[in-house]
Design a protein around this motif. Sequence first.
Motif, short mmCIF file in Angstrom:
data_model
loop_
_atom_site.label_atom_id
_atom_site.label_comp_id
_atom_site.label_asym_id
_atom_site.label_seq_id
_atom_site.Cartn_x
_atom_site.Cartn_y
_atom_site.Cartn_z
N UNK A 117 -8.97 -6.84 -14.36
CA UNK A 117 -8.71 -7.94 -13.43
C UNK A 117 -7.32 -7.72 -12.86
N UNK A 118 -7.21 -7.60 -11.54
CA UNK A 118 -5.92 -7.25 -10.96
C UNK A 118 -5.78 -7.81 -9.55
N UNK A 119 -4.54 -7.78 -9.10
CA UNK A 119 -4.19 -8.17 -7.73
C UNK A 119 -4.13 -6.90 -6.88
N UNK A 120 -4.88 -6.91 -5.76
CA UNK A 120 -4.94 -5.70 -4.93
C UNK A 120 -4.64 -6.04 -3.48
N UNK A 121 -3.73 -5.28 -2.87
CA UNK A 121 -3.46 -5.32 -1.45
C UNK A 121 -4.07 -4.09 -0.80
N UNK A 122 -4.29 -4.13 0.52
CA UNK A 122 -4.82 -2.94 1.19
C UNK A 122 -3.99 -1.70 0.87
N UNK A 123 -4.68 -0.67 0.44
CA UNK A 123 -4.03 0.58 0.04
C UNK A 123 -3.85 0.73 -1.45
N UNK A 124 -3.97 -0.38 -2.22
CA UNK A 124 -3.85 -0.29 -3.68
C UNK A 124 -5.07 0.40 -4.27
#
Length: 653
Positions: free
Chosen positions: A523-530
Amino acid sequence: MIDMVVPELGEFSLILALCLSVLLAIVPLVGASRGNVLWMNFARPLSKGMFLFTLFSFICLSWSFLYNDFSVAYVASNSNSALPWYYRMSAVWGGHEGSLLLWALILAAWTLAVAVKSRNLPQDIISRVLAVMGWISVGFYLFILFTSSPFERHLPAFPQEGADLNPLLQDFGLIVHPPMLYMGYVGFAVSFAFAIAALLSGRLDAAWARWSRPWTSVAWAFLTLGIALGSWWAYYELGWGGWWFWDPVENASLMPWLVGTALIHSLAVTEKRGVFKSWTVLLAIFAFSLSLLGTFLVRSGVLTSVHAFASDPERGLFILVMLAIVIGGSLLLYALRAGQMRSESSFGLLSRESLLLVNNVLLVVSCAMVLLGTIYPLIVDALGMGKLSVGPPYFNALFVPLGAILVVFMGIGVISRWKQMQLSMLVQQLWLPGVVALVLGVGSTWLFAAELKPWVTLGLVLAWWVVLSGLRDLYNRLRHRREKLAGLLKQTRSYYGMVLAHLGVAVLVVGVALVSIYSEQRDLRMQPGDSISFRDYTFIYDGNRHVEGPNYTSDQGQIRVLLNGEPYTEMHPEKRLYTARGNVMTEAAIDPGFTRDLYVALGEPLENGAWAVRVQYKPYVRWLWLGGLLMTFGGLLAASDPRYRKRRAMAAA
């Protein structure tokens, strides 16, 4: 003009079906008690008429959904003009009232099937069986007409648009899951009817078990398929990636399945050896009673669940009274007739009869454990003693060891012989499958994970044990035959159905063991490119795009997946907003495989264009449902054995 009266035609047709069910419940039963052939002959045409009127009523409700007749309150509450037509049709059974009409239709269909396919049975027996089915039908028709009519109108004013179907139910799995589950639930009414007919007639020999056995196998197969479909739906639709949560409504379908499994094996013993008669009758009563209990739990308002339909205590009281009548009346009749049930043969302590009895006891104890964990919190709450939660730790701690013991005895029972067997002979038959299962189980566990975790090792050893004991039994059947292929072809469908069902159990055990222990989740926080990497896969988040559906809008994630650094696939999890109700739903993206699933679900939107993302690796999760399918096909194959038709003809002669 016809559209305006379709709901009234449906209601009137249901009333006519009720009238025919009352006649079916009384006339053939009185005829059988008096030996009046003319009255007994009414059973089949009454069964056909009851089915046709119920079918017409169901078609009328389906018509109202298909053509968006929002003057019907049930349609207005569970449909919408923007809903695709196939979901409009599944919305017919997407709520309380329509699901009960589906239940009544399936009950009428089972009644018709018994009437058509049992022409070789003695007239008095089939008359009593159909009459009992008629009594059950009377209860459900009264329940629908007086508390749960799906044809009530919003008149004179009615909404111009419907409230929409619950988004959780807008899925293919919920198109097929309820009918399959109800086919199993209601199918146990046939087993119940045969048991009650045997008690009423006093003919408590092995014949009634022979007549009942194929019907029970079909009902069990449908219930198995329904449970498997429900597990599959929960896995991919609810967005959490699990396949069984020990939800009380899930338990409501598991309990009759456990008792039904015991009933199938007990019917086999009663048919072949003439023993366990009273036990088999009790199992038939309890299997159907637990099906009714499941109906009560889902529709009484005592449970809060995504599976539950109604929250009206009046409806729950009606079913509770019906449940009390069915259980109380059948047990009273059983008590009056129990003295007539005597075994036709004996058996030793070490025999197939004894081992099947042990399996029966384990299944019933497992059911009792699930029943206690499901009902006890409700009783505590009803008595004002506070809220109590019984969750997965309780069920897993008790059910898993019982299940393991059950699988051990399953392998022993397959190899054992009827009536009596020497311990030395049994050991001689079992030692090689046991040793090989131990070696293969430990070896396959080590090859899979390069470690030996106790529960995984036990699961794989047990799976191999079931497979190898079945192969040993097949070898025993063929070793004295010169033509092995001819020997294979001479085995009965019932035997191969048993083999297939047991193989399904082994496949299921493998799936449960591996997916329960070796699933991985991030479970994680993802921004575009991550990106995130685990196992051999890399998941790269490229952002979201807006998607317009027929009755929803969606934020669709764009996730590229690399395998060992090379492009593999793209996954598109969604967060949907259903415009009619304003519900926000998670649609997981799944890359399925025979040995693993990749599972990605979107959580909540975060700041700066980021999203909460859940990525999971689920090894062998598909084997859970493959095992369920194998068991389903096994039950249907056993029920299709032509010897049942021959024996019915012989019994009639």
